[in-house]
Design a protein around this motif. Structure first.
Motif, PDB file in Angstrom:
ATOM      1  N   VAL A 187       0.848  -0.930   0.153  1.00  0.00           N
ATOM      2  CA  VAL A 187       0.123  -0.139  -0.239  1.00  0.00           C
ATOM      3  C   VAL A 187       0.997   1.622  -0.202  1.00  0.00           C
ATOM      4  O   VAL A 187       0.970   2.269  -0.612  1.00  0.00           O
ATOM      5  CB  VAL A 187      -0.880  -0.508   0.946  1.00  0.00           C
ATOM      6  N   ALA A 188       1.865   1.109   1.056  1.00  0.00           N
ATOM      7  CA  ALA A 188       2.920   2.550   0.595  1.00  0.00           C
ATOM      8  C   ALA A 188       3.290   2.706  -0.155  1.00  0.00           C
ATOM      9  O   ALA A 188       3.728   4.334  -0.756  1.00  0.00           O
ATOM     10  CB  ALA A 188       3.792   1.874   1.477  1.00  0.00           C
ATOM     11  N   ARG A 189       4.007   2.279  -1.474  1.00  0.00           N
ATOM     12  CA  ARG A 189       3.880   2.567  -2.595  1.00  0.00           C
ATOM     13  C   ARG A 189       3.057   3.418  -3.323  1.00  0.00           C
ATOM     14  O   ARG A 189       3.909   3.759  -4.492  1.00  0.00           O
ATOM     15  CB  ARG A 189       4.684   0.982  -3.507  1.00  0.00           C
ATOM     16  N   HIS A 190       1.822   3.286  -3.108  1.00  0.00           N
ATOM     17  CA  HIS A 190       0.918   4.445  -3.914  1.00  0.00           C
ATOM     18  C   HIS A 190       0.957   5.848  -3.117  1.00  0.00           C
ATOM     19  O   HIS A 190      -0.425   6.118  -3.089  1.00  0.00           O
ATOM     20  CB  HIS A 190      -0.236   3.680  -3.569  1.00  0.00           C
ATOM     21  N   PRO A 212       6.152   9.514  -0.515  1.00  0.00           N
ATOM     22  CA  PRO A 212       7.176   9.281   0.405  1.00  0.00           C
ATOM     23  C   PRO A 212       6.421   9.280   1.943  1.00  0.00           C
ATOM     24  O   PRO A 212       5.364   9.751   2.218  1.00  0.00           O
ATOM     25  CB  PRO A 212       7.490  11.098  -0.028  1.00  0.00           C
ATOM     26  N   ILE A 213       7.031   8.429   2.596  1.00  0.00           N
ATOM     27  CA  ILE A 213       6.893   8.104   3.907  1.00  0.00           C
ATOM     28  C   ILE A 213       7.982   9.385   5.157  1.00  0.00           C
ATOM     29  O   ILE A 213       9.323  10.161   4.707  1.00  0.00           O
ATOM     30  CB  ILE A 213       7.499   6.912   4.278  1.00  0.00           C
ATOM     31  N   ALA A 214       7.283   9.725   5.735  1.00  0.00           N
ATOM     32  CA  ALA A 214       8.202  11.188   5.751  1.00  0.00           C
ATOM     33  C   ALA A 214       7.700  10.773   7.915  1.00  0.00           C
ATOM     34  O   ALA A 214       8.585  11.561   8.893  1.00  0.00           O
ATOM     35  CB  ALA A 214       7.296  11.839   5.911  1.00  0.00           C
ATOM     36  N   GLY A 215       7.561   9.710   8.283  1.00  0.00           N
ATOM     37  CA  GLY A 215       7.385   9.193   9.607  1.00  0.00           C
ATOM     38  C   GLY A 215       7.028   7.877  10.133  1.00  0.00           C
ATOM     39  O   GLY A 215       6.807   7.253   9.037  1.00  0.00           O
ATOM     40  N   TRP A 216       6.954   7.345  11.763  1.00  0.00           N
ATOM     41  CA  TRP A 216       6.404   6.168  11.918  1.00  0.00           C
ATOM     42  C   TRP A 216       4.881   6.542  12.798  1.00  0.00           C
ATOM     43  O   TRP A 216       5.649   7.468  13.753  1.00  0.00           O
ATOM     44  CB  TRP A 216       7.498   5.556  12.273  1.00  0.00           C
ATOM     45  N   ALA A 262       3.768   1.475  11.672  1.00  0.00           N
ATOM     46  CA  ALA A 262       2.953   1.161  10.731  1.00  0.00           C
ATOM     47  C   ALA A 262       3.548   2.875   9.995  1.00  0.00           C
ATOM     48  O   ALA A 262       3.963   3.375  10.554  1.00  0.00           O
ATOM     49  CB  ALA A 262       1.284   1.728   9.855  1.00  0.00           C
ATOM     50  N   PRO A 263       3.961   2.581   8.801  1.00  0.00           N
ATOM     51  CA  PRO A 263       4.535   4.262   7.817  1.00  0.00           C
ATOM     52  C   PRO A 263       3.430   5.612   7.674  1.00  0.00           C
ATOM     53  O   PRO A 263       2.721   4.724   8.089  1.00  0.00           O
ATOM     54  CB  PRO A 263       5.433   4.025   6.809  1.00  0.00           C
ATOM     55  N   ILE A 264       4.027   6.341   7.867  1.00  0.00           N
ATOM     56  CA  ILE A 264       3.505   8.034   7.364  1.00  0.00           C
ATOM     57  C   ILE A 264       3.419   8.437   6.833  1.00  0.00           C
ATOM     58  O   ILE A 264       4.641   8.676   6.860  1.00  0.00           O
ATOM     59  CB  ILE A 264       2.900   8.027   9.559  1.00  0.00           C
ATOM     60  N   HIS A 265       2.423   9.092   5.832  1.00  0.00           N
ATOM     61  CA  HIS A 265       3.059   9.684   5.290  1.00  0.00           C
ATOM     62  C   HIS A 265       3.009  10.976   4.767  1.00  0.00           C
ATOM     63  O   HIS A 265       2.335  11.770   5.894  1.00  0.00           O
ATOM     64  CB  HIS A 265       2.536   9.010   3.006  1.00  0.00           C
ATOM     65  N   THR A 266       3.615  11.503   4.194  1.00  0.00           N
ATOM     66  CA  THR A 266       3.743  13.072   4.421  1.00  0.00           C
ATOM     67  C   THR A 266       2.810  13.740   3.775  1.00  0.00           C
ATOM     68  O   THR A 266       2.212  15.040   4.263  1.00  0.00           O
ATOM     69  CB  THR A 266       4.108  13.839   2.573  1.00  0.00           C
ATOM     70  N   SER A 267       1.072  12.895   2.511  1.00  0.00           N
ATOM     71  CA  SER A 267      -0.049  13.809   3.202  1.00  0.00           C
ATOM     72  C   SER A 267      -0.868  13.496   3.742  1.00  0.00           C
ATOM     73  O   SER A 267      -1.457  13.990   4.437  1.00  0.00           O
ATOM     74  CB  SER A 267      -0.172  12.771   1.861  1.00  0.00           C
ATOM     75  N   THR A 268      -0.150  13.063   5.314  1.00  0.00           N
ATOM     76  CA  THR A 268      -1.086  13.052   6.396  1.00  0.00           C
ATOM     77  C   THR A 268      -1.292  13.361   7.549  1.00  0.00           C
ATOM     78  O   THR A 268      -1.481  13.185   8.687  1.00  0.00           O
ATOM     79  CB  THR A 268      -1.978  11.191   6.420  1.00  0.00           C
ATOM     80  N   ARG A 276      13.157  -3.581   7.059  1.00  0.00           N
ATOM     81  CA  ARG A 276      12.779  -3.419   6.206  1.00  0.00           C
ATOM     82  C   ARG A 276      12.935  -2.547   4.491  1.00  0.00           C
ATOM     83  O   ARG A 276      12.355  -2.498   4.363  1.00  0.00           O
ATOM     84  CB  ARG A 276      11.143  -2.647   6.765  1.00  0.00           C
ATOM     85  N   LYS A 277      14.137  -2.461   5.159  1.00  0.00           N
ATOM     86  CA  LYS A 277      15.063  -1.750   4.203  1.00  0.00           C
ATOM     87  C   LYS A 277      13.997  -0.275   3.506  1.00  0.00           C
ATOM     88  O   LYS A 277      14.515  -0.454   2.757  1.00  0.00           O
ATOM     89  CB  LYS A 277      15.104  -2.948   2.405  1.00  0.00           C
ATOM     90  N   ILE A 278      13.880  -0.060   5.215  1.00  0.00           N
ATOM     91  CA  ILE A 278      13.116   1.850   5.025  1.00  0.00           C
ATOM     92  C   ILE A 278      14.279   2.603   5.559  1.00  0.00           C
ATOM     93  O   ILE A 278      14.520   3.474   5.153  1.00  0.00           O
ATOM     94  CB  ILE A 278      11.795   1.648   5.311  1.00  0.00           C
ATOM     95  N   GLY A 279      14.438   2.068   6.769  1.00  0.00           N
ATOM     96  CA  GLY A 279      15.073   3.241   7.463  1.00  0.00           C
ATOM     97  C   GLY A 279      14.154   4.081   7.853  1.00  0.00           C
ATOM     98  O   GLY A 279      12.884   3.973   7.693  1.00  0.00           O
TER      99      GLY A 279
END
Length: 253
Positions: free
Chosen positions: A46-49, A52-56, A70-76, A211-214
């Motif tokens: 889901v995150a690929r869509h 950008p990830i900007a937090g967790w 869970a990752p948190i994205h710039t848009s939220t 998870r290769k995100i860091g």
């Protein structure tokens, strides 16, 4: 087989997000992730869509149990005083939280990040409001691994001003006051089921590495509710105050 199931669930979640499918009231048992790892695989798809990830977001049911995230994205992610657009969330589950912004990268690597390394990478501590939402018909209506797969029911995060001297705070001893429409709905000391949030940050650094995100410099990590979840209607004014740390405000349109 499980990869196919993961892709099906990820596709369903994105279809709901895009308004192409109504939020399901029931998901067949055959579509439930078999493990937490499978739920994280769905998160990644889901995150690929989602940009950008900007937090967790990270939490734990008890001070000793395995955390979840869970990752948190710039848009939220929003700043203090913002108006959260009405169309962003269907459900509005309000939580007062303590968040940390990282000043230095913690990239993926083969060896574990130590507690000292993780704490040295933290820049600031922040008051935060998380809004819980769901891509299912109702919050908390599905198997918990499905809600984990659904970005841990994340809707939006509003982040207040940061304080650099974060080490002088003891989060489990910090008072919190949550106000909704000028009415105090929660007021106490501590309240996070996870206990020490710094344990969560160390766990997250290594989880995100695997998870290769860091974790990147500038990322914000919110560490779980200190007030429980209080569902409100749209057009609500929210204030979360941690008197020693600061306050954060938002209008939920």
């Amino acid at each position: 087989m499980q990869t196919v199931i993961s892709s099906d669930v990820a596709h369903m979640l994105m279809s709901v997000r895009n308004g192409k499918t109504a939020p399901p009231a029931h998901v067949p048992d055959s579509q439930i992730p078999l493990s937490i790892e499978d739920a994280y695989t769905i998160q990644d798809e889901v995150a690929r869509h989602l940009g950008p990830i900007a937090g967790w977001k990270v939490g734990s049911e008890t001070p000793a149990s395995e955390p979840f995230c869970a990752p948190i994205h710039t848009s939220t992610i929003f700043t203090d005083g913002t108006t959260v657009p009405a169309e962003l969330c269907r459900h509005l589950g309000v939580e007062a939280e303590i968040a940390y912004r990282f000043a230095h990268d913690l990239p993926p690597r083969t060896r574990e990040w130590t507690r000292d390394e993780v704490l040295d990478a933290i820049g600031t501590i922040h008051p935060a409001i998380e809004i819980l939402d769901t891509r299912f018909a109702q919050p908390g209506s599905q198997h918990k691994l499905l809600h984990t797969a659904d970005q841990q029911s994340h809707g939006a995060l509003i982040v207040g001003p940061g304080v650099a001297d974060w080490r002088r705070f003891t989060p489990v001893q910090e008072p919190v006051v949550l106000t909704i429409n000028n009415r105090i709905v929660a007021e106490h000391t501590g309240g996070n089921s996870a206990g020490d949030p710094l344990r969560l940050l160390v766990w997250l650094a290594n989880h995100a590495s695997r998870r290769k995100i860091g974790i990147a410099a500038g990322d914000i990590v919110t560490t779980g509710s200190t007030t429980g979840t209080i569902f409100v209607e749209h057009d609500a004014d929210i204030t979360a105050c941690f008197p020693a740390i600061g306050s954060v405000r938002a209008h939920l349109a």
